[in-house]
Design a protein around this motif. Sequence first.
Motif: not given
Length: 382
Positions: A23-24, A58, A20-21, A60, A27-28
């Motif tokens: 992946s985050y 994804y 999760s970290i 956005h 994305v960031e």
Amino acid sequence: MMRFTFSKFIITVTALITYSISSYAQVEKAEAEIQDIMAKYSAVGVSVAVVKQNKIIYTHSFGLKNVENNVPLTDQDLFRIASISKSFSATSIMQLVEAGKIALDDDFSNLVGFKVRNPKFPETIITLKMMLSHRSSLNDSQGYLKLDVINPDKNPDWAKCYNSYEPGKGYEYCNLNFNLIGTVIEKISGERFDNYVKNHLLKPLGLYAGYCVDSLDSAKFVTLYEYNNDTKTFTPAPTAYAPRREEIKNYVMGYSTPIFSPTGGMKISAPDLAKYMTMHMNYGTYNGVKIMSKKHSKLMQTKISEEEGYAMAMRSVDDLIPGLTLKGHTGSAYGLYSAMFFNPKEKYGIVVITNGCNPVYTKGYCDLIQASINSLYTNFIK
């Protein structure tokens, strides 16, 4: 019975947290890069979608849908995507070919109902396949918004619609080809062009999209902005969504078709365009829904013009992401720039659409589009 020990539980939870970290962070990083790219090219708004292993991983939307009212862009908003629309027309034709109603080698004159012949090569048949691949020898010098421009009975300058090379022996990108193709879809299917696409492509795929403005929620339309390089300012282009109600009221099947712009009039969101792209990536099937056969889908993607990499409303490119071969199409009109490219072997693809930017071009690509695609590939696919 398998025993799930506390230590295994800790390892599993740790792995999920790490993922999760990671992946985050991914994305960031991608979003920071897209925002930098937007700043560099003065973009109004950008909507993106990334597909990996047949799944949208994804989406956005950045920036504004409408500058005047400061409305943020969302993933549900609809863009007029310009020339990517041609692939919807070509897909429709391939369905009719597959059904045995027409053939790619058919004389286009017989299909459209009036003479389509290059006057310099009157014996050379211009085929449906030539029209789909921009090898018909037609050009847009007389315009492409009405069929009359190429009809010998309607335009005394009809001969100017043809180039000096023999049909099938050269390539020139031409919007008139695809407005004529839309007409053939009507003549062969008996359905109005926009309805054919809706009934045979959009509905089966579960997409909210269309060519007819009044069939869609106008509140979802993204304002498109044309950039003036001299003043460094943007001007809205509302005609991109002109409803054409009077013309539609007096519609003549097989003649009025350019009203819907089979060459560039599709309105769709980035995520829904990614679903459509995934269908092509899987050679005609998406989520168990078959739009066309693998054979005809592959034909659509098989290069006909080697130098241009053009097939039938699909291009093969190897310089968009250096060292990789991708298939797809771009679009540009009214200040919009769009791209849909995918790799059918590796099962990934990327959609990028902007409603306005400073359109710097390098090697035939809008720099904002190319930079965004490369960033998304590096961060989500590579």
